[in-house]
Design a protein around this motif. Structure first.
Motif, PDB file in Angstrom:
ATOM      1  N   ALA A  63      10.384  91.801 -64.334  1.00 44.00           N
ATOM      2  CA  ALA A  63      10.226  90.556 -63.710  1.00 44.00           C
ATOM      3  C   ALA A  63      10.885  90.082 -65.228  1.00 44.00           C
ATOM      4  O   ALA A  63      11.689  89.313 -64.268  1.00 44.00           O
ATOM      5  CB  ALA A  63       8.870  90.088 -64.525  1.00 44.00           C
ATOM      6  N   PHE A  64      11.042  90.718 -66.520  1.00 41.93           N
ATOM      7  CA  PHE A  64      11.889  90.175 -67.015  1.00 41.93           C
ATOM      8  C   PHE A  64      13.552  90.187 -66.913  1.00 41.93           C
ATOM      9  O   PHE A  64      14.289  89.980 -67.045  1.00 41.93           O
ATOM     10  CB  PHE A  64      11.687  90.305 -68.862  1.00 41.93           C
ATOM     11  N   CYS A  65      13.697  91.949 -66.220  1.00 41.15           N
ATOM     12  CA  CYS A  65      15.256  92.259 -65.670  1.00 41.15           C
ATOM     13  C   CYS A  65      15.435  90.951 -64.870  1.00 41.15           C
ATOM     14  O   CYS A  65      16.963  90.865 -64.446  1.00 41.15           O
ATOM     15  CB  CYS A  65      15.354  93.628 -65.467  1.00 41.15           C
ATOM     16  N   LYS A  66      15.001  91.315 -63.597  1.00 47.20           N
ATOM     17  CA  LYS A  66      14.837  90.407 -62.266  1.00 47.20           C
ATOM     18  C   LYS A  66      14.960  88.736 -63.313  1.00 47.20           C
ATOM     19  O   LYS A  66      16.594  88.224 -62.069  1.00 47.20           O
ATOM     20  CB  LYS A  66      13.483  90.115 -61.506  1.00 47.20           C
ATOM     21  N   LEU A  67      14.593  88.387 -63.973  1.00 46.69           N
ATOM     22  CA  LEU A  67      15.054  86.847 -64.510  1.00 46.69           C
ATOM     23  C   LEU A  67      16.451  87.398 -65.169  1.00 46.69           C
ATOM     24  O   LEU A  67      17.095  86.003 -64.835  1.00 46.69           O
ATOM     25  CB  LEU A  67      13.865  86.303 -65.532  1.00 46.69           C
ATOM     26  N   ALA A  68      16.596  88.034 -65.751  1.00 48.52           N
ATOM     27  CA  ALA A  68      17.792  87.516 -66.654  1.00 48.52           C
ATOM     28  C   ALA A  68      19.560  88.159 -65.448  1.00 48.52           C
ATOM     29  O   ALA A  68      20.230  87.427 -65.730  1.00 48.52           O
ATOM     30  CB  ALA A  68      17.799  88.866 -67.296  1.00 48.52           C
ATOM     31  N   ILE A  69      18.413  88.756 -64.332  1.00 44.71           N
ATOM     32  CA  ILE A  69      19.898  89.170 -62.868  1.00 44.71           C
ATOM     33  C   ILE A  69      20.009  88.458 -62.430  1.00 44.71           C
ATOM     34  O   ILE A  69      20.747  87.760 -61.535  1.00 44.71           O
ATOM     35  CB  ILE A  69      19.559  90.481 -62.778  1.00 44.71           C
ATOM     36  N   GLY A  70      19.011  87.362 -61.843  1.00 45.37           N
ATOM     37  CA  GLY A  70      18.586  86.340 -60.841  1.00 45.37           C
ATOM     38  C   GLY A  70      18.166  86.508 -59.989  1.00 45.37           C
ATOM     39  O   GLY A  70      18.523  86.004 -59.073  1.00 45.37           O
ATOM     40  N   ILE A  71      17.710  88.188 -59.724  1.00 43.82           N
ATOM     41  CA  ILE A  71      16.822  88.261 -58.785  1.00 43.82           C
ATOM     42  C   ILE A  71      14.996  88.171 -58.182  1.00 43.82           C
ATOM     43  O   ILE A  71      14.593  88.143 -59.208  1.00 43.82           O
ATOM     44  CB  ILE A  71      16.485  90.257 -57.812  1.00 43.82           C
ATOM     45  N   ARG A  72      14.686  86.996 -57.106  1.00 45.91           N
ATOM     46  CA  ARG A  72      13.211  86.440 -56.616  1.00 45.91           C
ATOM     47  C   ARG A  72      12.408  87.802 -55.466  1.00 45.91           C
ATOM     48  O   ARG A  72      11.817  87.440 -54.943  1.00 45.91           O
ATOM     49  CB  ARG A  72      14.015  85.576 -56.352  1.00 45.91           C
ATOM     50  N   SER A  73      13.285  88.529 -55.449  1.00 48.47           N
ATOM     51  CA  SER A  73      12.431  89.538 -54.533  1.00 48.47           C
ATOM     52  C   SER A  73      11.191  89.989 -54.670  1.00 48.47           C
ATOM     53  O   SER A  73      10.586  90.759 -55.853  1.00 48.47           O
ATOM     54  CB  SER A  73      13.132  90.848 -54.606  1.00 48.47           C
ATOM     55  N   ALA A  74      10.237  89.616 -54.428  1.00 43.74           N
ATOM     56  CA  ALA A  74       8.701  89.897 -55.027  1.00 43.74           C
ATOM     57  C   ALA A  74       8.523  91.253 -54.798  1.00 43.74           C
ATOM     58  O   ALA A  74       7.581  92.172 -54.726  1.00 43.74           O
ATOM     59  CB  ALA A  74       7.867  89.140 -54.003  1.00 43.74           C
ATOM     60  N   ARG A  75       9.141  91.911 -53.054  1.00 45.68           N
ATOM     61  CA  ARG A  75       9.534  93.529 -53.029  1.00 45.68           C
ATOM     62  C   ARG A  75       9.455  93.918 -54.471  1.00 45.68           C
ATOM     63  O   ARG A  75       9.623  95.327 -54.603  1.00 45.68           O
ATOM     64  CB  ARG A  75      10.001  93.929 -52.434  1.00 45.68           C
ATOM     65  N   ILE A  76      10.075  93.745 -55.144  1.00 44.11           N
ATOM     66  CA  ILE A  76      10.691  94.878 -56.285  1.00 44.11           C
ATOM     67  C   ILE A  76       9.373  94.664 -57.655  1.00 44.11           C
ATOM     68  O   ILE A  76       9.609  93.599 -58.212  1.00 44.11           O
ATOM     69  CB  ILE A  76      11.723  94.541 -56.676  1.00 44.11           C
ATOM     70  N   PHE A  77       9.003  95.518 -57.939  1.00 41.22           N
ATOM     71  CA  PHE A  77       7.716  95.706 -59.022  1.00 41.22           C
ATOM     72  C   PHE A  77       8.074  96.825 -59.737  1.00 41.22           C
ATOM     73  O   PHE A  77       7.341  96.817 -60.555  1.00 41.22           O
ATOM     74  CB  PHE A  77       6.825  95.253 -58.664  1.00 41.22           C
ATOM     75  N   THR A  78       8.946  97.296 -59.605  1.00 42.30           N
ATOM     76  CA  THR A  78       8.802  98.766 -60.159  1.00 42.30           C
ATOM     77  C   THR A  78       9.988  99.021 -60.595  1.00 42.30           C
ATOM     78  O   THR A  78      11.608  98.739 -60.273  1.00 42.30           O
ATOM     79  CB  THR A  78       7.887 100.399 -59.528  1.00 42.30           C
ATOM     80  N   PRO A  79      10.685  99.949 -61.550  1.00 41.51           N
ATOM     81  CA  PRO A  79      11.387  99.975 -62.455  1.00 41.51           C
ATOM     82  C   PRO A  79      12.509 100.990 -61.834  1.00 41.51           C
ATOM     83  O   PRO A  79      13.121 100.688 -61.295  1.00 41.51           O
ATOM     84  CB  PRO A  79      11.362 100.435 -63.812  1.00 41.51           C
ATOM     85  N   LEU A  80      11.896 101.829 -61.167  1.00 41.75           N
ATOM     86  CA  LEU A  80      12.400 102.721 -59.846  1.00 41.75           C
ATOM     87  C   LEU A  80      13.206 102.017 -58.252  1.00 41.75           C
ATOM     88  O   LEU A  80      14.050 102.083 -57.674  1.00 41.75           O
ATOM     89  CB  LEU A  80      11.703 103.573 -59.194  1.00 41.75           C
ATOM     90  N   GLY A  81      12.067 100.729 -57.895  1.00 37.44           N
ATOM     91  CA  GLY A  81      12.406  99.584 -57.351  1.00 37.44           C
ATOM     92  C   GLY A  81      14.199  99.023 -56.718  1.00 37.44           C
ATOM     93  O   GLY A  81      14.798  98.884 -56.783  1.00 37.44           O
ATOM     94  N   LEU A  82      13.690  99.100 -58.551  1.00 34.86           N
ATOM     95  CA  LEU A  82      14.592  97.996 -59.284  1.00 34.86           C
ATOM     96  C   LEU A  82      16.484  98.794 -59.725  1.00 34.86           C
ATOM     97  O   LEU A  82      17.459  98.240 -58.909  1.00 34.86           O
ATOM     98  CB  LEU A  82      14.415  97.077 -60.237  1.00 34.86           C
ATOM     99  N   TYR A  83      16.270  99.725 -60.072  1.00 29.14           N
ATOM    100  CA  TYR A  83      17.599 100.800 -59.802  1.00 29.14           C
ATOM    101  C   TYR A  83      17.510 100.997 -58.419  1.00 29.14           C
ATOM    102  O   TYR A  83      18.439 101.222 -58.244  1.00 29.14           O
ATOM    103  CB  TYR A  83      16.525 101.594 -60.214  1.00 29.14           C
ATOM    104  N   ARG A  84      16.972 101.395 -57.626  1.00 31.35           N
ATOM    105  CA  ARG A  84      17.295 101.493 -56.245  1.00 31.35           C
ATOM    106  C   ARG A  84      18.460 100.351 -55.697  1.00 31.35           C
ATOM    107  O   ARG A  84      19.052 100.712 -54.933  1.00 31.35           O
ATOM    108  CB  ARG A  84      16.692 101.974 -54.939  1.00 31.35           C
ATOM    109  N   LEU A  85      17.795  99.316 -55.698  1.00 32.43           N
ATOM    110  CA  LEU A  85      18.920  98.341 -55.753  1.00 32.43           C
ATOM    111  C   LEU A  85      19.702  97.758 -56.415  1.00 32.43           C
ATOM    112  O   LEU A  85      20.728  97.838 -55.644  1.00 32.43           O
ATOM    113  CB  LEU A  85      17.408  96.926 -55.726  1.00 32.43           C
ATOM    114  N   LEU A  86      19.916  98.246 -57.886  1.00 35.43           N
ATOM    115  CA  LEU A  86      21.166  97.318 -58.132  1.00 35.43           C
ATOM    116  C   LEU A  86      22.222  98.987 -57.825  1.00 35.43           C
ATOM    117  O   LEU A  86      23.385  98.249 -57.600  1.00 35.43           O
ATOM    118  CB  LEU A  86      20.320  97.682 -59.829  1.00 35.43           C
ATOM    119  N   ALA A  87      21.983 100.036 -57.327  1.00 34.33           N
ATOM    120  CA  ALA A  87      22.624 101.629 -57.381  1.00 34.33           C
ATOM    121  C   ALA A  87      22.994 101.442 -55.686  1.00 34.33           C
ATOM    122  O   ALA A  87      24.004 101.831 -55.857  1.00 34.33           O
ATOM    123  CB  ALA A  87      21.740 102.964 -57.058  1.00 34.33           C
TER     124      ALA A  87
END
Length: 135
Positions: A97-121
């Motif tokens: 949630a903190f990384c999403k705040l820093a980046i500006g992503i508001r997706s509720a579907r991303i809630f694990t570090p792996l999900g965020l990694y896959r989205l950014l990659a």
């Protein structure tokens, strides 16, 4: 100090965490943290400790290389963190949630570090493909 458009932001992903997170939810990465470069060659990692507490860790390029050698993965992000990042961080319940705040992503579907990694990659690959096709 750099201008806001010159600020480099990196999202760091670690396979280890101080919290006990079931491997069913987080198989590859268990923790993430934004790293911001306010001045050339100096970095600040904002480490989520618990709700309402973010630790600032000052790093150099050498320290980031050492983290990479110890299993951390890094994805550069073209985003400017909000000016009131630390004030808004009080409402964050997790490192994701903190990384999403820093980046500006508001997706509720991303809630694990792996999900965020896959989205950014995926976004980084898409950007590189567009850049090389125009170059």
């Amino acid at each position: 100090v750099n201008k806001p458009q010159d600020i480099t932001m990196i999202i760091a992903f670690s396979p280890n965490s101080s919290r006990i997170i079931p491997r069913i939810f987080c198989r590859k990465f268990r923790h993430c943290a934004p790293i911001i470069e306010p001045t050339r060659g100096r970095f600040i990692m904002y480490q989520f400790v618990h709700r309402g507490h973010i630790a600032q860790i000052y790093l150099t390029t050498r320290a980031i290389k050492i983290l990479g050698a110890n299993g951390w993965h890094f994805i550069p992000v073209s985003a400017v963190p909000p000016r009131d990042l630390m004030q808004r961080a009080r409402a964050c319940r997790s490192c994701v949630a903190f990384c999403k705040l820093a980046i500006g992503i508001r997706s509720a579907r991303i809630f694990t570090p792996l999900g965020l990694y896959r989205l950014l990659a995926k976004s980084a690959r898409h950007w590189r493909a567009q850049f090389t096709s125009y170059g």
